[in-house]
Design a protein around this motif. Sequence first.
Motif, mmCIF file in Angstrom:
data_model
loop_
_atom_site.group_PDB
_atom_site.id
_atom_site.type_symbol
_atom_site.label_atom_id
_atom_site.label_comp_id
_atom_site.label_asym_id
_atom_site.label_seq_id
_atom_site.Cartn_x
_atom_site.Cartn_y
_atom_site.Cartn_z
ATOM 1 N N ARG A 67 0.826 -1.218 0.000
ATOM 2 C CA ARG A 67 0.000 0.000 0.000
ATOM 3 C C ARG A 67 0.858 1.266 0.000
ATOM 4 O O ARG A 67 0.676 2.164 0.813
ATOM 5 N N GLN A 68 1.764 1.331 -0.919
ATOM 6 C CA GLN A 68 2.618 2.500 -1.066
ATOM 7 C C GLN A 68 1.976 3.481 -2.061
ATOM 8 O O GLN A 68 1.497 3.079 -3.122
ATOM 9 N N PRO A 69 1.956 4.779 -1.742
ATOM 10 C CA PRO A 69 1.393 5.756 -2.683
ATOM 11 C C PRO A 69 2.271 5.891 -3.920
ATOM 12 O O PRO A 69 3.501 5.923 -3.833
ATOM 13 N N LEU A 70 1.618 5.969 -5.082
ATOM 14 C CA LEU A 70 2.329 6.015 -6.359
ATOM 15 C C LEU A 70 1.804 7.151 -7.224
ATOM 16 O O LEU A 70 0.672 7.607 -7.056
ATOM 17 N N VAL A 71 2.640 7.593 -8.158
ATOM 18 C CA VAL A 71 2.262 8.633 -9.110
ATOM 19 C C VAL A 71 2.511 8.108 -10.518
ATOM 20 O O VAL A 71 3.614 7.636 -10.825
ATOM 21 N N LEU A 72 1.478 8.182 -11.355
ATOM 22 C CA LEU A 72 1.630 7.871 -12.779
ATOM 23 C C LEU A 72 1.903 9.168 -13.519
ATOM 24 O O LEU A 72 1.157 10.140 -13.389
ATOM 25 N N GLN A 73 3.005 9.191 -14.284
ATOM 26 C CA GLN A 73 3.380 10.376 -15.032
ATOM 27 C C GLN A 73 3.409 10.061 -16.523
ATOM 28 O O GLN A 73 3.750 8.949 -16.927
ATOM 29 N N GLY A 74 3.028 11.050 -17.334
ATOM 30 C CA GLY A 74 2.987 10.849 -18.768
ATOM 31 C C GLY A 74 3.628 12.004 -19.511
ATOM 32 O O GLY A 74 3.661 13.135 -19.024
ATOM 33 N N ALA A 75 4.131 11.692 -20.712
ATOM 34 C CA ALA A 75 4.765 12.707 -21.560
ATOM 35 C C ALA A 75 4.278 12.516 -22.994
ATOM 36 O O ALA A 75 4.469 11.443 -23.564
ATOM 37 N N PRO A 76 3.669 13.539 -23.587
ATOM 38 C CA PRO A 76 3.282 13.468 -25.000
ATOM 39 C C PRO A 76 4.465 13.818 -25.899
ATOM 40 O O PRO A 76 5.509 14.283 -25.410
ATOM 41 N N PHE A 77 4.314 13.602 -27.196
ATOM 42 C CA PHE A 77 5.356 13.988 -28.149
ATOM 43 C C PHE A 77 5.694 15.462 -27.948
ATOM 44 O O PHE A 77 4.792 16.274 -27.761
ATOM 45 N N PRO A 78 6.957 15.873 -27.919
ATOM 46 C CA PRO A 78 8.187 15.113 -28.217
ATOM 47 C C PRO A 78 8.808 14.402 -27.022
ATOM 48 O O PRO A 78 10.023 14.169 -27.018
ATOM 49 N N PHE A 79 8.023 14.082 -25.993
ATOM 50 C CA PHE A 79 8.432 13.220 -24.885
ATOM 51 C C PHE A 79 9.566 13.803 -24.041
ATOM 52 O O PHE A 79 10.417 13.072 -23.529
ATOM 53 N N GLN A 80 9.581 15.114 -23.870
ATOM 54 C CA GLN A 80 10.667 15.756 -23.135
ATOM 55 C C GLN A 80 10.324 16.043 -21.679
ATOM 56 O O GLN A 80 11.223 16.161 -20.847
ATOM 57 N N ALA A 81 9.053 16.179 -21.355
ATOM 58 C CA ALA A 81 8.667 16.546 -19.986
ATOM 59 C C ALA A 81 7.517 15.658 -19.523
ATOM 60 O O ALA A 81 6.520 15.488 -20.237
ATOM 61 N N ARG A 87 -2.886 9.385 -9.540
ATOM 62 C CA ARG A 87 -2.274 8.899 -8.297
ATOM 63 C C ARG A 87 -2.999 7.642 -7.849
ATOM 64 O O ARG A 87 -4.193 7.474 -8.081
ATOM 65 N N GLY A 88 -2.257 6.754 -7.211
ATOM 66 C CA GLY A 88 -2.827 5.505 -6.723
ATOM 67 C C GLY A 88 -1.928 4.912 -5.664
ATOM 68 O O GLY A 88 -1.106 5.608 -5.058
ATOM 69 N N ALA A 89 -2.056 3.608 -5.444
ATOM 70 C CA ALA A 89 -1.245 2.933 -4.432
ATOM 71 C C ALA A 89 -1.132 1.464 -4.797
ATOM 72 O O ALA A 89 -1.985 0.907 -5.501
ATOM 73 N N SER A 90 -0.074 0.844 -4.295
ATOM 74 C CA SER A 90 0.085 -0.589 -4.491
ATOM 75 C C SER A 90 -0.847 -1.337 -3.551
ATOM 76 O O SER A 90 -1.259 -0.826 -2.506
ATOM 77 N N GLY A 91 -1.180 -2.553 -3.903
ATOM 78 C CA GLY A 91 -2.029 -3.380 -3.057
ATOM 79 C C GLY A 91 -1.234 -4.123 -2.011
ATOM 80 O O GLY A 91 -0.036 -3.887 -1.806
ATOM 81 N N ALA A 92 -1.893 -5.059 -1.341
ATOM 82 C CA ALA A 92 -1.242 -5.820 -0.276
ATOM 83 C C ALA A 92 -0.108 -6.685 -0.811
ATOM 84 O O ALA A 92 0.814 -7.040 -0.079
ATOM 85 N N ASP A 93 -0.167 -7.035 -2.098
ATOM 86 C CA ASP A 93 0.886 -7.854 -2.694
ATOM 87 C C ASP A 93 1.931 -7.027 -3.437
ATOM 88 O O ASP A 93 2.802 -7.571 -4.111
ATOM 89 N N GLY A 94 1.830 -5.683 -3.324
ATOM 90 C CA GLY A 94 2.792 -4.821 -3.978
ATOM 91 C C GLY A 94 2.474 -4.497 -5.429
ATOM 92 O O GLY A 94 3.209 -3.753 -6.071
#
Length: 226
Positions: A67-81, A87-94
């Motif tokens: 149950r660790q907090p996580l961040v999903l990040q995305g970059a559109p073309f040209p994929f520089q930033a 945001r989410g979290a891992s489950g009991a099994d990671g």
Amino acid sequence: MSVRRGLALVPLSLLLASPAVAAPPKRPPKPGPKPKVTEVEIGLDPFAITYGQAASVSGQLTGHAVRQPLVLQGAPFPFQAFADVARGASGADGRYSFAVAPPITMRYQVSSATDLSVASGIVHLTVSQRVDAAVSDSTPRRGQLVRFSGAVGPGNPGAVAYIQRRVPVSGRFRTIKRTHLLDAGLTSSVFTTHVRIRHTGLYAVRVRATHYNAQGYSGLIAIHVH
């Protein structure tokens, strides 16, 4: 005869003895630092979608993964930033999973929300243009004009829609007419054109790739000339 009452003698050791004092409770040892996430694995299913479809970014953590907090990040073309997408979290099994449905081709990575330096590798999701096409008559007379019309998503006004027929011998598609897409908003562009049909066969509409989307094909359209 009178009886003298004597005083009871108390031992000196009892008079000098101190009352018993309970020993203070032992303090519990200070907890050590919690184990941290050491690695973020990442996967993508599928690696290519058509505009309007969804994919899954998922994986598993190693280290302190519950149950660790996580961040999903995305970059559109040209994929520089990269920027935060969800945001989410891992489950009991990671394990963790994010559903994504971007309108354009993207790259994704997942990071620990408490330590952004702990990040996954990068996955690439290709998003093709969606091409919907229809004809006004699928059983025309030979040489009859047939209207091809439809929509392309996301919006791509000014691009060219290629009306194509499959060549029976080679199986390749040959362009028989071109027409430009017209603006219909951010989510789609539209087209309409008339084609003189002389051959029975399979037809389709193609739109070339852009920086943001892969090329798109319509479904096959069967036309039978009589």
